[in-house]
Write an enzyme that holds these catalytic residues in place. Structure first.
Site, PDB file in Angstrom:
ATOM      1  N   ASP A   1      21.142  -4.981  -0.571  1.00  0.00           N
ATOM      2  CA  ASP A   1      21.239  -3.691   0.132  1.00  0.00           C
ATOM      3  C   ASP A   1      22.387  -3.718   1.144  1.00  0.00           C
ATOM      4  O   ASP A   1      23.128  -2.738   1.287  1.00  0.00           O
ATOM      5  CB  ASP A   1      19.936  -3.373   0.879  1.00  0.00           C
TER       6      ASP A   1
ATOM      7  N   TRP B   1       0.884  -1.158   0.000  1.00  0.00           N
ATOM      8  CA  TRP B   1       0.000   0.000   0.000  1.00  0.00           C
ATOM      9  C   TRP B   1       0.926   1.214   0.000  1.00  0.00           C
ATOM     10  O   TRP B   1       1.411   1.641   1.052  1.00  0.00           O
ATOM     11  CB  TRP B   1      -0.865   0.016   1.262  1.00  0.00           C
TER      12      TRP B   1
END
Ligand code: ADP
Length: 305
Positions: A259, A102
């Site tokens: 990362d 979202w």
């Protein structure tokens, strides 16, 4: 070089299954994960700044407090009334992870709307890090605002670092995705792609093809990651070097492998300029990260800085 590493992008609220229907809250996102690992491994006289935008709500307060608790500097983070951070949920089913997002109205989508703020942030940094995900969440004019500041930094010989992190679901147009990733690379002098993504989306036949394509865009330095197969370094004026991975018996969770590799690599490279030694160290850091759950692993589970 200014002893300031700046990463730019979106950090999201992460909801992970705890027990049954209970959820545990965390915070993660590729650019923040990289900042977290760079902070773990850089000496204390370096600062690690994060540039994003958050809201003025409680979850934004909590996210900033969390970032500060990790040692990442948050003074460049804008707060936007009426917006909230993006959110994602990790579903675990039969050992397989899937994600729901979202984030379409997240505050971070506005991180490049203030060109002056962006310029000042970039001006004070020695190393600037961004990714294909940073570009994917921005409106087209905001991509241009960000890239023009980064091109200026590149022209001033700052280290501008780009991880293409190609995520097709974040883009509504496949050609725009490829064009924007290429524009991101053009604004950079160190690109750290994952070969699998590059082969899938740009059709590169092998790692040499990935290196040649980015070289053609004016990228001087490349670190091509290839999962368990190791990394290939191609730095301006130097021979191509292969650095193998550190063997891991049991991979627990590969979230943030790339990362953590990036953060650890940059921390070492910033200090000693030795790309091979930095990649060897980063391979050890990433190997530790994938033996634990979650994106952000506590310092005591990582190799010593
Ligand atoms: P990304 O998460 O960006 O796709 P990769 O999957 O290429 O990145 O992994 C990044 C780094 O993590 C690799 O370069 C390597 O150092 C380490 N790594 C990933 N998978 C493994 C593995 N199975 N064993 C050991 N190291 C790994």
């Amino acid at each position: 070089m200014a002893r300031r590493l700046l990463t730019i992008g979106e950090c999201m609220v992460e909801l992970m299954q705890a027990e049954g229907d209970l959820l545990r809250k965390g915070y993660a996102g590729d650019s923040f994960n990289t900042a977290y690992y760079a902070r773990r491994f850089l000496p204390a006289d370096w600062s690690v700044d994060y540039l994003t935008a958050v809201g003025t709500d409680t979850v934004s307060d909590d996210m900033l407090a969390f970032m500060e608790s990790t040692g990442v500097d948050t003074h460049l983070i804008h707060r936007i009334e009426g917006r909230s951070p993006g959110l994602y949920m990790i579903h675990l089913k039969d050992g397989e992870r899937s994600f729901s997002y979202w984030r379409s109205t997240s505050a971070a989508k506005l991180l490049a709307d203030d060109a002056d703020h962006l310029r000042k942030a970039v001006e004070t940094a020695g190393i600037i890090v961004f990714s294909g995900i940073t570009l994917a969440i921005l409106a087209e004019n905001a991509v241009e605002t960000l890239l023009s500041e980064l091109r200026r930094a590149k022209a001033e010989d700052k280290l501008v670092v780009f991880d293409p992190n190609i995520r097709p679901r974040l883009w509504d147009d496949g050609q725009r995705m490829l064009d924007t990733i290429s524009a991101g690379a053009r604004a950079s002098n160190l690109v750290m792609p994952s070969f699998e993504d590059e082969a899938t989306h740009f059709g590169d036949a092998d790692i040499a093809a990935t290196i040649a394509r980015y070289r053609g865009l004016g990228v001087g330095n490349l670190v091509v990651k290839d999962g368990a197969n190791g990394v290939t370094l191609s730095f301006k004026g130097q021979e191509t070097v292969f650095v193998p991975t550190v063997r891991v018996e049991k991979v627990v969770d590969t979230t943030s492998a790339g990362d953590s590799f990036n953060g650890a690599f940059l921390a070492r490279y910033a200090v000693n300029g030795d790309a091979r030694a930095a990649a060897e160290f980063a391979a050890r850091a990433a190997a530790s990260v994938i033996q634990h759950h979650g994106a952000l692993i506590a310092a005591d589970k990582l190799p010593a800085a």
